[in-house]
Scaffold this motif. Structure first.
Motif, PDB file in Angstrom:
ATOM      1  N   GLY A  29      45.945  46.800  48.776  1.00 36.25           N
ATOM      2  CA  GLY A  29      44.521  46.584  49.047  1.00 36.25           C
ATOM      3  C   GLY A  29      43.651  46.980  47.871  1.00 36.25           C
ATOM      4  N   VAL A  30      43.955  48.110  47.263  1.00 35.98           N
ATOM      5  CA  VAL A  30      43.185  48.563  46.094  1.00 35.98           C
ATOM      6  C   VAL A  30      43.394  47.611  44.915  1.00 35.98           C
ATOM      7  CG1 VAL A  30      42.970  50.416  44.391  1.00 35.98           C
ATOM      8  CG2 VAL A  30      43.168  50.976  46.816  1.00 35.98           C
ATOM      9  N   VAL A  31      44.651  47.238  44.671  1.00 28.27           N
ATOM     10  CA  VAL A  31      44.949  46.329  43.561  1.00 28.27           C
ATOM     11  C   VAL A  31      44.295  44.967  43.800  1.00 28.27           C
ATOM     12  CG1 VAL A  31      46.794  45.145  42.290  1.00 28.27           C
ATOM     13  CG2 VAL A  31      47.078  47.535  42.960  1.00 28.27           C
ATOM     14  N   LEU A  32      44.315  44.493  45.050  1.00 24.28           N
ATOM     15  CA  LEU A  32      43.684  43.208  45.361  1.00 24.28           C
ATOM     16  C   LEU A  32      42.177  43.234  45.125  1.00 24.28           C
ATOM     17  CD1 LEU A  32      45.630  42.024  48.513  1.00 24.28           C
ATOM     18  CD2 LEU A  32      45.309  40.733  46.401  1.00 24.28           C
ATOM     19  N   VAL A  33      41.529  44.337  45.434  1.00 23.33           N
ATOM     20  CA  VAL A  33      40.087  44.435  45.175  1.00 23.33           C
ATOM     21  C   VAL A  33      39.816  44.256  43.684  1.00 23.33           C
ATOM     22  CG1 VAL A  33      38.139  46.043  45.166  1.00 23.33           C
ATOM     23  CG2 VAL A  33      39.518  45.779  47.219  1.00 23.33           C
ATOM     24  N   VAL A  34      40.600  44.904  42.834  1.00 27.06           N
ATOM     25  CA  VAL A  34      40.438  44.772  41.380  1.00 27.06           C
ATOM     26  C   VAL A  34      40.707  43.336  40.947  1.00 27.06           C
ATOM     27  CG1 VAL A  34      41.354  45.502  39.144  1.00 27.06           C
ATOM     28  CG2 VAL A  34      40.965  47.192  40.940  1.00 27.06           C
ATOM     29  N   LEU A  35      41.815  42.749  41.428  1.00 26.35           N
ATOM     30  CA  LEU A  35      42.164  41.384  41.033  1.00 26.35           C
ATOM     31  C   LEU A  35      41.112  40.373  41.491  1.00 26.35           C
ATOM     32  CD1 LEU A  35      45.993  41.378  41.833  1.00 26.35           C
ATOM     33  CD2 LEU A  35      44.935  41.292  39.567  1.00 26.35           C
ATOM     34  N   ILE A  36      40.643  40.514  42.707  1.00 27.82           N
ATOM     35  CA  ILE A  36      39.675  39.552  43.242  1.00 27.82           C
ATOM     36  C   ILE A  36      38.337  39.665  42.524  1.00 27.82           C
ATOM     37  CG2 ILE A  36      38.308  38.989  45.297  1.00 27.82           C
ATOM     38  CD1 ILE A  36      40.900  39.675  46.913  1.00 27.82           C
ATOM     39  N   PHE A  37      37.867  40.890  42.287  1.00 24.50           N
ATOM     40  CA  PHE A  37      36.593  41.017  41.576  1.00 24.50           C
ATOM     41  C   PHE A  37      36.721  40.555  40.126  1.00 24.50           C
ATOM     42  CE2 PHE A  37      35.095  43.650  45.125  1.00 24.50           C
ATOM     43  CZ  PHE A  37      33.848  43.073  45.300  1.00 24.50           C
ATOM     44  N   GLY A  38      37.853  40.807  39.493  1.00 29.95           N
ATOM     45  CA  GLY A  38      38.086  40.271  38.145  1.00 29.95           C
ATOM     46  C   GLY A  38      38.082  38.764  38.143  1.00 29.95           C
ATOM     47  N   HIS A  39      38.700  38.173  39.142  1.00 29.26           N
ATOM     48  CA  HIS A  39      38.734  36.720  39.287  1.00 29.26           C
ATOM     49  C   HIS A  39      37.322  36.157  39.481  1.00 29.26           C
ATOM     50  CE1 HIS A  39      40.424  32.857  40.676  1.00 29.26           C
ATOM     51  NE2 HIS A  39      39.520  32.915  41.630  1.00 29.26           N
ATOM     52  N   LEU A  40      36.564  36.770  40.383  1.00 28.56           N
ATOM     53  CA  LEU A  40      35.205  36.295  40.654  1.00 28.56           C
ATOM     54  C   LEU A  40      34.285  36.461  39.442  1.00 28.56           C
ATOM     55  CD1 LEU A  40      34.706  37.581  44.298  1.00 28.56           C
ATOM     56  CD2 LEU A  40      35.040  35.217  43.546  1.00 28.56           C
ATOM     57  N   ILE A  41      34.384  37.604  38.778  1.00 25.01           N
ATOM     58  CA  ILE A  41      33.529  37.842  37.604  1.00 25.01           C
ATOM     59  C   ILE A  41      33.844  36.848  36.491  1.00 25.01           C
ATOM     60  CG2 ILE A  41      33.088  39.483  35.728  1.00 25.01           C
ATOM     61  CD1 ILE A  41      33.316  41.697  37.920  1.00 25.01           C
ATOM     62  N   SER A  42      35.137  36.622  36.232  1.00 25.52           N
ATOM     63  CA  SER A  42      35.503  35.708  35.141  1.00 25.52           C
ATOM     64  C   SER A  42      35.153  34.261  35.466  1.00 25.52           C
ATOM     65  CB  SER A  42      36.993  35.812  34.831  1.00 25.52           C
ATOM     66  OG  SER A  42      37.758  35.259  35.875  1.00 25.52           O
ATOM     67  N   ASN A  43      35.156  33.899  36.732  1.00 27.67           N
ATOM     68  CA  ASN A  43      34.866  32.510  37.095  1.00 27.67           C
ATOM     69  C   ASN A  43      33.391  32.247  37.354  1.00 27.67           C
ATOM     70  OD1 ASN A  43      37.526  31.732  36.921  1.00 27.67           O
ATOM     71  ND2 ASN A  43      37.922  31.988  39.090  1.00 27.67           N
ATOM     72  N   LEU A  44      32.680  33.224  37.873  1.00 27.30           N
ATOM     73  CA  LEU A  44      31.322  32.959  38.326  1.00 27.30           C
ATOM     74  C   LEU A  44      30.224  33.581  37.472  1.00 27.30           C
ATOM     75  CD1 LEU A  44      31.874  33.427  42.153  1.00 27.30           C
ATOM     76  CD2 LEU A  44      32.000  31.324  40.806  1.00 27.30           C
ATOM     77  N   LEU A  45      30.527  34.622  36.719  1.00 30.17           N
ATOM     78  CA  LEU A  45      29.466  35.309  35.990  1.00 30.17           C
ATOM     79  C   LEU A  45      29.555  35.155  34.474  1.00 30.17           C
ATOM     80  CD1 LEU A  45      29.302  38.604  38.074  1.00 30.17           C
ATOM     81  CD2 LEU A  45      27.867  36.573  38.268  1.00 30.17           C
ATOM     82  N   VAL A  46      30.749  34.981  33.941  1.00 26.97           N
ATOM     83  CA  VAL A  46      30.933  34.902  32.490  1.00 26.97           C
ATOM     84  C   VAL A  46      30.675  33.473  32.027  1.00 26.97           C
ATOM     85  CG1 VAL A  46      32.613  35.189  30.629  1.00 26.97           C
ATOM     86  CG2 VAL A  46      32.569  36.798  32.530  1.00 26.97           C
ATOM     87  N   GLY A  47      30.074  33.334  30.878  1.00 23.71           N
ATOM     88  CA  GLY A  47      29.807  32.006  30.323  1.00 23.71           C
ATOM     89  C   GLY A  47      28.690  31.309  31.079  1.00 23.71           C
ATOM     90  N   ASP A  48      28.930  30.046  31.447  1.00 23.68           N
ATOM     91  CA  ASP A  48      27.934  29.260  32.171  1.00 23.68           C
ATOM     92  C   ASP A  48      27.969  29.500  33.671  1.00 23.68           C
ATOM     93  OD1 ASP A  48      27.040  28.103  29.839  1.00 23.68           O
ATOM     94  OD2 ASP A  48      28.409  26.384  29.987  1.00 23.68           O
ATOM     95  N   GLY A  49      28.793  30.427  34.098  1.00 20.51           N
ATOM     96  CA  GLY A  49      28.853  30.779  35.508  1.00 20.51           C
ATOM     97  C   GLY A  49      29.459  29.670  36.342  1.00 20.51           C
ATOM     98  N   ILE A  50      28.914  29.500  37.517  1.00 19.08           N
ATOM     99  CA  ILE A  50      29.465  28.537  38.466  1.00 19.08           C
ATOM    100  C   ILE A  50      29.350  27.098  37.972  1.00 19.08           C
ATOM    101  CG2 ILE A  50      27.385  28.199  39.841  1.00 19.08           C
ATOM    102  CD1 ILE A  50      29.260  28.396  42.321  1.00 19.08           C
ATOM    103  N   HIS A  51      28.419  26.844  37.079  1.00 24.54           N
ATOM    104  CA  HIS A  51      28.232  25.483  36.566  1.00 24.54           C
ATOM    105  C   HIS A  51      29.367  25.066  35.636  1.00 24.54           C
ATOM    106  CE1 HIS A  51      24.351  25.516  38.438  1.00 24.54           C
ATOM    107  NE2 HIS A  51      24.032  26.638  37.802  1.00 24.54           N
ATOM    108  N   ALA A  52      30.130  26.010  35.140  1.00 25.41           N
ATOM    109  CA  ALA A  52      31.252  25.697  34.256  1.00 25.41           C
ATOM    110  C   ALA A  52      32.523  25.377  35.025  1.00 25.41           C
ATOM    111  CB  ALA A  52      31.504  26.853  33.303  1.00 25.41           C
ATOM    112  N   LEU A  53      32.533  25.635  36.327  1.00 25.33           N
ATOM    113  CA  LEU A  53      33.749  25.404  37.113  1.00 25.33           C
ATOM    114  C   LEU A  53      33.988  23.919  37.325  1.00 25.33           C
ATOM    115  CD1 LEU A  53      33.666  28.126  39.898  1.00 25.33           C
ATOM    116  CD2 LEU A  53      35.137  28.008  37.911  1.00 25.33           C
ATOM    117  N   ASP A  54      35.047  23.433  36.735  1.00 21.29           N
ATOM    118  CA  ASP A  54      35.506  22.076  36.952  1.00 21.29           C
ATOM    119  C   ASP A  54      37.005  22.043  36.661  1.00 21.29           C
ATOM    120  OD1 ASP A  54      35.558  22.248  34.199  1.00 21.29           O
ATOM    121  OD2 ASP A  54      34.187  20.588  33.842  1.00 21.29           O
TER     122      ASP A  54
END
Length: 142
Positions: A29-54
Motif C-alpha cells: 500500500g505504501v509503495v503503491l501510493v508512491v508509484l501512483i503519485f509518481g505516475h500521476l505527476i509525470s503524466n499530468l503535471l510535468v511538461g504540457d500536463g494533460i494536454h500532452a497525453l496522446d
C-alpha cells in the motif's frame, strides 16, 4: 474448570501466510501510493500536463525501460494487493469451504492472467505497428 480449557494454545509449525499477507498489504500500500503519485505527476503535471497525453506520449514512455518497469511494478503490486484483499473478504464471509476454495482459486487465476497479459503488453508494446508517415508518431517510428 478442566485442565483442557487452561492449556496454552499450540502454535502451528510452518509459514504463517495470513501474517505475511497482512504485512504485504501494508508494505505494498505504501509503495503503491508512491508509484501512483509518481505516475500521476509525470503524466499530468510535468511538461504540457494533460494536454500532452496522446498515443505518442505513451509510446515514448514505453520506449524507456525505467517507465516500463515503473508501470509493471505498479501493475503487479496493484493486482496482487487487490487479489489479496478479495481473498481476505472471501475468507471472512464465505462459509461453505468448497465455495470459498473455488472463489479464492478464481481470484488467483484472474490476477495471474491479468498480470501475465499486462506484463506482455508493457514489454512487447510496439507503437509502429501500422505506422503511417505524417502522423503523430513520425519522431518515434522514423
Amino acid at each position: 474448570m478442566s485442565a483442557e480449557t487452561l492449556a496454552p494454545a499450540r502454535r502451528r509449525s510452518g509459514v504463517n501466510l495470513e501474517k505475511w499477507g497482512w504485512v504485504f498489504m501494508r508494505v505494498s500500500g505504501v509503495v503503491l501510493v508512491v508509484l501512483i503519485f509518481g505516475h500521476l505527476i509525470s503524466n499530468l503535471l510535468v511538461g504540457d500536463g494533460i494536454h500532452a497525453l496522446d498515443f505518442a506520449f505513451i509510446a515514448g514512455k514505453f520506449a524507456t525501460p525505467f517507465w516500463q518497469w515503473w508501470d509493471v511494478l505498479m501493475l503487479w503490486l496493484a493486482l496482487i494487493h487487490g487479489a489479496n484483499g478479495m481473498r481476505t473478504i472471501v475468507n471472512d464471509y464465505v462459509i461453505n469451504p468448497r465455495a470459498r476454495k473455488a472463489l479464492v482459486w478464481a481470484i488467483g487465476l484472474a490476477a495471474a492472467l491479468l498480470i501475465v497479459l499486462g506484463t506482455l503488453v508493457v514489454f512487447t508494446f510496439d507503437p509502429c505497428l501500422g505506422f503511417e508517415p505524417g502522423g503523430a508518431l513520425d519522431e518515434v517510428c522514423s
